[in-house]
Design an enzyme around this catalytic site. Structure first.
Site, PDB file in Angstrom:
ATOM      1  N   ARG A  49      -0.807 -12.283   4.094  1.00  0.00           N
ATOM      2  CA  ARG A  49      -1.650 -11.101   4.246  1.00  0.00           C
ATOM      3  C   ARG A  49      -3.093 -11.454   3.907  1.00  0.00           C
ATOM      4  NH1 ARG A  49      -3.374 -11.047  -0.157  1.00  0.00           N
ATOM      5  NH2 ARG A  49      -4.775  -9.332   0.328  1.00  0.00           N
ATOM      6  N   ALA A  51      -7.056 -10.610   5.816  1.00  0.00           N
ATOM      7  CA  ALA A  51      -7.500 -10.776   7.208  1.00  0.00           C
ATOM      8  C   ALA A  51      -7.575 -12.245   7.663  1.00  0.00           C
ATOM      9  CB  ALA A  51      -8.830 -10.054   7.387  1.00  0.00           C
ATOM     10  N   GLN A 199      -1.765  -4.989  -4.468  1.00  0.00           N
ATOM     11  CA  GLN A 199      -2.335  -6.335  -4.254  1.00  0.00           C
ATOM     12  C   GLN A 199      -3.252  -6.744  -5.409  1.00  0.00           C
ATOM     13  OE1 GLN A 199      -2.010  -4.033  -1.886  1.00  0.00           O
ATOM     14  NE2 GLN A 199      -1.775  -4.899   0.131  1.00  0.00           N
ATOM     15  N   ASP A 240     -11.572  -6.103   6.623  1.00  0.00           N
ATOM     16  CA  ASP A 240     -10.593  -6.375   7.678  1.00  0.00           C
ATOM     17  C   ASP A 240     -11.195  -6.277   9.076  1.00  0.00           C
ATOM     18  OD1 ASP A 240      -8.871  -5.332   5.247  1.00  0.00           O
ATOM     19  OD2 ASP A 240      -7.668  -6.644   6.514  1.00  0.00           O
ATOM     20  N   ASN A 250     -11.461  -1.747   5.184  1.00  0.00           N
ATOM     21  CA  ASN A 250     -10.863  -2.603   4.158  1.00  0.00           C
ATOM     22  C   ASN A 250      -9.736  -1.792   3.509  1.00  0.00           C
ATOM     23  OD1 ASN A 250     -10.797  -5.106   2.662  1.00  0.00           O
ATOM     24  ND2 ASN A 250     -11.561  -3.973   0.918  1.00  0.00           N
ATOM     25  N   LYS A 251      -9.066  -2.399   2.564  1.00  0.00           N
ATOM     26  CA  LYS A 251      -7.898  -1.780   1.923  1.00  0.00           C
ATOM     27  C   LYS A 251      -8.166  -0.342   1.506  1.00  0.00           C
ATOM     28  CE  LYS A 251      -4.641  -3.059   1.568  1.00  0.00           C
ATOM     29  NZ  LYS A 251      -3.633  -2.701   2.613  1.00  0.00           N
TER      30      LYS A 251
HETATM   31  O1  MRU Z   1      -2.868  -5.146   3.590  1.00  0.00           O
HETATM   32  P1  MRU Z   1      -3.543  -6.396   3.126  1.00  0.00           P
HETATM   33  O2  MRU Z   1      -3.067  -6.852   1.788  1.00  0.00           O
HETATM   34  O3  MRU Z   1      -3.488  -7.473   4.164  1.00  0.00           O
HETATM   35  O4  MRU Z   1      -5.074  -5.974   2.964  1.00  0.00           O
HETATM   36  C1  MRU Z   1      -6.005  -6.959   2.599  1.00  0.00           C
HETATM   37  C2  MRU Z   1      -7.391  -6.453   2.464  1.00  0.00           C
HETATM   38  O5  MRU Z   1      -7.681  -5.298   2.678  1.00  0.00           O
HETATM   39  C3  MRU Z   1      -8.437  -7.479   2.117  1.00  0.00           C
HETATM   40  O6  MRU Z   1      -9.452  -6.922   1.344  1.00  0.00           O
HETATM   41  C4  MRU Z   1      -9.060  -8.028   3.428  1.00  0.00           C
HETATM   42  O7  MRU Z   1      -8.071  -8.401   4.326  1.00  0.00           O
HETATM   43  C5  MRU Z   1      -9.972  -9.171   3.164  1.00  0.00           C
HETATM   44  S1  MRU Z   1      -9.100 -10.626   2.666  1.00  0.00           S
HETATM   45  C6  MRU Z   1     -10.235 -11.872   2.449  1.00  0.00           C
END
Ligand code: MRU
Length: 348
Positions: A49, A51, A199, A240, A250-251
């Site tokens: 997981r 991006a 996370q 993302d 983003n998350k």
């Molecule tokens: O659902 P996830 O855990 O894949 O979400 C991840 C995020 O939102 C991160 O902040 C984003 O992907 C950047 S990772 C360098």
């Protein structure tokens, strides 16, 4: 420091393996991806997981498709790779890096005239390895540039995990912290736990502690109070998908943190590679936000915490309008407002 930073995807002797992030922090297990379904499920179930990391996993997915293929002609193999590429892209819709990694390889494949099936297998592997290597370099550069913004910071707050395990190495939001640590400056990180899938608690805290960075875990609803009381010098998060006007997906929870940061006059930084920008989209309202299973909210760590029948809304991401963002740190420079104009310059 280098050897304390974890890599989430490993290619060795013909095998692609990923760190199963759903098992962290209790178990450190690498699992082999043998089929395209393994790659699809690994991405969908968040075993891999973040991006940039899913972009790399998707790229290796095409190598796995090519290697496992039973077709007889070059044309058939290219068609199969394209179809399976679309299947992999459909595993998670919001982070553009997945689509970016897969389409980058498919575009290159369409421009080369191959003489054998084996050449295609070798090419997809080389390209996946190149995407991984470039992401590692990119993340290091983000760390170096981001460090210029955080050189006087003592406390920063982050959300979700934009660390080494979300990328090839180093991370995006956490990369400046690792970079500065390497230079002898210790920044203390407040990590939001990041409901529903934790996370922050399971991954960010784990990887920072492993690297010897001082970290304090807070629940998401504590962020405002922490900003009011704890001398937070900056908020730094990953992304993302970033649209042409600088809006950032983003998350889920990032948007609330950005508003809180503005109210407390704390700079809000987004760290992301150029591969996370999607200039085909004007603004964040047009981003496809993934909605995930209701059980991710009803259960925590396998324990039911709400009536099973309850209606649940579970968007995995939100959109932070660019007006809340102080700067976007990329490998090619730090982008400041006005974002629409300044983002464009990085792609000219
Ligand atoms: O659902 P996830 O855990 O894949 O979400 C991840 C995020 O939102 C991160 O902040 C984003 O992907 C950047 S990772 C360098």
């Amino acid at each position: 420091m280098e050897n304390l930073i974890v890599t989430p995807i490993i290619y060795k002797d013909g095998a692609v393996s990923i760190l199963d992030q759903t098992k962290l922090p209790n178990e450190i297990v690498y699992i082999d991806l043998e089929t395209v379904e393994d790659v699809y499920n690994g991405i969908k179930q968040l075993k891999v997981r973040g991006a940039p990391a899913i972009g790399i996993a998707g790229a290796y997915g095409l190598f796995i498709v090519a290697r496992n293929s039973k077709v007889n002609t070059i044309e058939q193999l290219l068609t199969e790779i394209k179809l399976q590429g679309d299947y992999l892209i459909s595993s998670r819709p919001t982070a553009v890096n997945l689509e970016w990694g897969i389409k980058r390889i498919i575009n290159k494949l369409s421009k080369i005239s191959f003489q054998s099936l084996n050449e295609i297998v070798n090419f997809t592997l080389k390209e996946a390895q190149l995407i991984q290597k470039e992401d590692e370099e990119t993340c290091f550069k983000i760390g170096e540039l981001g460090a210029t913004l955080l050189s006087n910071a003592d406390n920063v707050l982050t959300h979700c995990n934009a660390g080494s395990i979300a990328t090839a190495k180093y991370g995006t939001a956490l990369s400046p912290i690792y970079y500065l640590k390497d230079k002898g400056k210790n920044i203390h990180v407040y990590a939001d736990e990041t409901r529903p899938l934790l996370q922050g608690a399971r991954l960010t805290v784990w990887e920072l502690m492993k690297a010897g960075v001082e970290v304090t875990l807070i629940t998401d609803n504590m962020a405002g109070f922490v900003m009011a009381k704890k001398n937070i010098d900056a908020v730094i998060v990953g992304a993302d998908r970033i649209t042409a006007n600088g809006d950032v997906a983003n998350k889920i929870g990032t948007y609330s943190i950005a508003i809180l940061a503005k109210e407390h006059k704390i700079p809000f930084y987004v760290a992301a590679p150029l591969s996370t920008f999607d200039l085909s989209i004007d603004n964040g309202n047009l981003i496809n936000i993934e909605e995930r299973d209701k059980n991710e909210v009803i259960f925590i760590g396998g324990k039911q915490i709400a009536p099973k029948e309850v209606d649940v809304y579970n968007p995995a991401f939100d959109v932070t309008p660019s007006k809340y963002i102080t700067a976007i740190i990329t490998e090619k420079g730090i982008i400041t407002p006005p974002f629409s104009q300044n983002i464009k310059k990085h792609f000219d």
